[in-house]
Design a protein around this motif. Structure first.
Motif, PDB file in Angstrom:
ATOM      1  N   ASP A  70       0.744  -1.164   0.090  1.00 24.61           N
ATOM      2  CA  ASP A  70       0.180  -0.065  -0.107  1.00 24.61           C
ATOM      3  C   ASP A  70       0.955   1.197   0.204  1.00 24.61           C
ATOM      4  O   ASP A  70       0.490   2.087  -0.669  1.00 24.61           O
ATOM      5  CB  ASP A  70      -0.869  -0.075   1.141  1.00 24.61           C
ATOM      6  N   GLU A  71       2.085   1.070   0.794  1.00 24.33           N
ATOM      7  CA  GLU A  71       2.762   2.313   0.937  1.00 24.33           C
ATOM      8  C   GLU A  71       3.458   2.513  -0.516  1.00 24.33           C
ATOM      9  O   GLU A  71       3.879   3.600  -1.057  1.00 24.33           O
ATOM     10  CB  GLU A  71       3.923   2.092   1.992  1.00 24.33           C
ATOM     11  N   ILE A  72       3.919   1.329  -1.050  1.00 22.65           N
ATOM     12  CA  ILE A  72       4.579   1.615  -2.691  1.00 22.65           C
ATOM     13  C   ILE A  72       3.530   2.064  -3.486  1.00 22.65           C
ATOM     14  O   ILE A  72       3.995   2.908  -4.221  1.00 22.65           O
ATOM     15  CB  ILE A  72       5.041   0.028  -2.963  1.00 22.65           C
ATOM     16  N   LYS A  73       2.322   1.728  -3.313  1.00 22.23           N
ATOM     17  CA  LYS A  73       1.280   2.271  -4.449  1.00 22.23           C
ATOM     18  C   LYS A  73       1.240   3.859  -4.211  1.00 22.23           C
ATOM     19  O   LYS A  73       0.650   4.354  -5.154  1.00 22.23           O
ATOM     20  CB  LYS A  73      -0.053   1.406  -4.367  1.00 22.23           C
ATOM     21  N   LEU A 182      12.898   2.318  -7.396  1.00 18.97           N
ATOM     22  CA  LEU A 182      12.325   1.267  -6.879  1.00 18.97           C
ATOM     23  C   LEU A 182      13.215   0.121  -7.210  1.00 18.97           C
ATOM     24  O   LEU A 182      13.597  -0.399  -8.343  1.00 18.97           O
ATOM     25  CB  LEU A 182      10.829   1.008  -7.520  1.00 18.97           C
ATOM     26  N   LEU A 183      13.881  -0.489  -6.354  1.00 21.31           N
ATOM     27  CA  LEU A 183      15.049  -1.614  -6.353  1.00 21.31           C
ATOM     28  C   LEU A 183      14.246  -2.993  -6.096  1.00 21.31           C
ATOM     29  O   LEU A 183      13.873  -3.071  -4.975  1.00 21.31           O
ATOM     30  CB  LEU A 183      16.427  -1.348  -5.413  1.00 21.31           C
ATOM     31  N   ILE A 184      14.579  -3.729  -7.065  1.00 21.45           N
ATOM     32  CA  ILE A 184      13.742  -4.887  -7.027  1.00 21.45           C
ATOM     33  C   ILE A 184      14.957  -6.012  -7.348  1.00 21.45           C
ATOM     34  O   ILE A 184      15.358  -6.379  -8.189  1.00 21.45           O
ATOM     35  CB  ILE A 184      12.909  -5.091  -8.343  1.00 21.45           C
ATOM     36  N   THR A 185      14.970  -7.079  -6.356  1.00 21.35           N
ATOM     37  CA  THR A 185      15.790  -8.029  -6.345  1.00 21.35           C
ATOM     38  C   THR A 185      15.447  -8.998  -5.128  1.00 21.35           C
ATOM     39  O   THR A 185      14.277  -8.665  -4.509  1.00 21.35           O
ATOM     40  CB  THR A 185      17.425  -7.549  -6.000  1.00 21.35           C
ATOM     41  N   SER A 206      13.263  -0.120  -1.395  1.00 24.14           N
ATOM     42  CA  SER A 206      13.557  -1.535  -1.503  1.00 24.14           C
ATOM     43  C   SER A 206      11.936  -2.343  -1.947  1.00 24.14           C
ATOM     44  O   SER A 206      11.183  -2.056  -1.051  1.00 24.14           O
ATOM     45  CB  SER A 206      14.011  -2.287  -0.454  1.00 24.14           C
ATOM     46  N   TYR A 207      12.170  -2.961  -2.880  1.00 20.10           N
ATOM     47  CA  TYR A 207      10.929  -3.897  -3.055  1.00 20.10           C
ATOM     48  C   TYR A 207      11.710  -5.475  -3.215  1.00 20.10           C
ATOM     49  O   TYR A 207      11.806  -6.166  -4.172  1.00 20.10           O
ATOM     50  CB  TYR A 207      10.278  -3.840  -4.204  1.00 20.10           C
TER      51      TYR A 207
END
Length: 252
Positions: A70-73, A182-185, A206-207
């Motif tokens: 929700d915070e990311i969105k 937005l870092l995705i790993t 971070s995601y």
């Protein structure tokens, strides 16, 4: 040199390698009076590294916690930065993409893009092997996304980096630092990845993805020898050694 040395040391210090070396030494040093302790050591290491309760507990502690969706969105990012390490580029034939367990990185990235959380998918990663420099994984993933009609005009790729620190450094040539990325790993890799990008001056959100641990209550099966436990320990050792090596080299 750092790349080759880090890969070699990581392989030698993997749990399965340590177990094998202890038992191998037991058979080689037949006249050593303390030889029996090598067999005991090998068996003890086997019991520890095949215990899924221990592996799950330690890996869960190291992993970055799931992001609050929700915070990311509620935020808007120009770039979603996807780090590679999710395909087998050595598999033939080359008419398809062979994904491994880290494919969750890509699946989550596609979901985040479709929900409009970031505008452009930046894929970073070239060859991650010491002997092959032509295995450019970001291009492989690009071709896959193109084949499923993902909007490729919303994709940027960097295909020369061989490790995380190079991914962070090479990003300077493609994306600016004025906006948060937005870092995705993988969750187990996020500490090292975030540290590298922050060292380069990036502000990150971070995601983490690819959670190999579970939140179930303790059950008897978790104390039986498990191949999954060995896999978790391998990942954990790789990240421990990678993070330590990067810290000593000043990359974090």
């Amino acid at each position: 040199m750092f790349f080759i040395l880090s890969k070699t040391i990581s392989y030698l210090l993997m749990p399965a390698t340590l177990i094998g070396l202890a038992w191998l030494a037991f058979f080689i040093f037949r006249k050593w009076k303390f030889r029996k302790y090598l067999a005991i050591l090998g068996f003890a290491l086997f019991l520890i590294f095949s215990n899924d309760f221990l592996a799950n507990s330690f890996l869960k502690t190291w992993q970055t916690e799931p992001a609050n969706l929700d915070e990311i969105k509620a935020q808007k990012f120009t770039y979603g930065v996807l780090l590679t390490g999710m395909t087998n580029t050595l598999k033939e034939p080359k008419d398809r993409v062979y994904f491994n367990q880290n494919a969750d990185r890509l699946l989550q990235s596609m979901m985040l893009f479709e929900q409009g959380i970031f505008d452009t998918l930046y894929i970073s990663g070239g060859g991650a092997t010491a002997l092959r420099k032509d295995l450019q994984e970001s291009r492989v993933i690009y071709s896959y996304l193109e084949s499923i009609n993902f909007p490729v005009d919303k994709i940027l790729i960097e295909d020369q980096s061989r490790n995380t620190v190079e991914s962070a450094r090479f990003a300077n040539d493609f994306i600016g630092k004025q906006n948060k990325i937005l870092l995705i790993t993988s969750a187990s890799h996020m500490r090292r990845a975030a540290g590298c990008f922050e060292k380069e001056g990036y502000k990150i959100q971070s995601y983490p993805t690819v959670f190999l641990t579970n939140d179930e209550m303790i059950n008897p099966s978790m104390f039986l020898p498990s191949v999954d436990a060995l896999l978790k320990w391998n990942i954990l050792f790789k990240e421990w050694m990678g993070y330590s090596a990067y810290w000593l080299a000043g990359y974090l």
